[in-house]
Scaffold this active site. Sequence first.
Site, PDB file in Angstrom:
ATOM      1  N   GLY A  99       0.852  -1.172   0.000  1.00 62.36           N
ATOM      2  CA  GLY A  99       0.000   0.000   0.000  1.00 62.36           C
ATOM      3  C   GLY A  99       0.889   1.223   0.000  1.00 62.36           C
ATOM      4  N   GLU A 130      10.390   2.933  -1.334  1.00 69.69           N
ATOM      5  CA  GLU A 130      10.757   4.328  -1.081  1.00 69.69           C
ATOM      6  C   GLU A 130      11.774   4.838  -2.107  1.00 69.69           C
ATOM      7  OE1 GLU A 130       8.959   6.029   0.891  1.00 69.69           O
ATOM      8  OE2 GLU A 130       7.934   4.206   1.533  1.00 69.69           O
TER       9      GLU A 130
END
Length: 232
Positions: free
Chosen positions: A160, A204
């Site tokens: 998510g 990330e």
Amino acid sequence: MAAALGAARRFPAAGRPFPPGRGCGDAAGWARRERSYWRALRRRVLGPPAPPFAAPCQVGAPVLRGAAAAVGPERLGGPELRELAAALAAGLRRGPCLGLSAPQLGVPLRVFAAELPPARCRRYPPALRLAHRIEPFPLRLLVNPRLRVLDSRLVTGPEGCASLRGFSAYVQRHWAVHVSGVDERGEPVSWEATGWAARIIQHEMDHLDGILYIDRMDPRTFTNVGWMELLD
């Protein structure tokens, strides 16, 4: 058929038609939002929010789709970077989320933070923890991170994102990676990660290049995580 189509165009059940620009297929209409009096007054007095934002930007914000800039050595240890580091740590814990990048807070710099506390780790089902090696790790912040793949095996797992609130999908990631850089003070950081931590790092790192997990996902698995509640 015509009667059914006519009924479908009316909302709610009282029979009032959709206002102009607010039909089911009109995404731009739904994107518009009216502020309450107090929100409008606050905006007038305080002005628009400035980065780093308190909440992650949502998909559609241009900052999420550009390549972030490297942090210059003259900024290491400075107040701007310390403020950004504090905002990322606070955003992780407020979310709560496991990773957060500077672009998500509106700052187009190559910085991200990640953390998996033990209490959060225990919320995952045991079978998932075992299969994906979900283990706690302390807060880590990396400036100008560089990624190296240690184990090129691809493992599919659910992801998510705080910038696509309410959705998830399955994504392939490398099983083990090494990331290195510096922290906000300029001190070296080196992190060798396997399983879930490696997935978070790759997620990330993608943010720093303007890539979202929806660019890598299996589209058939894209899910609104609250779909059952939306039916109530």
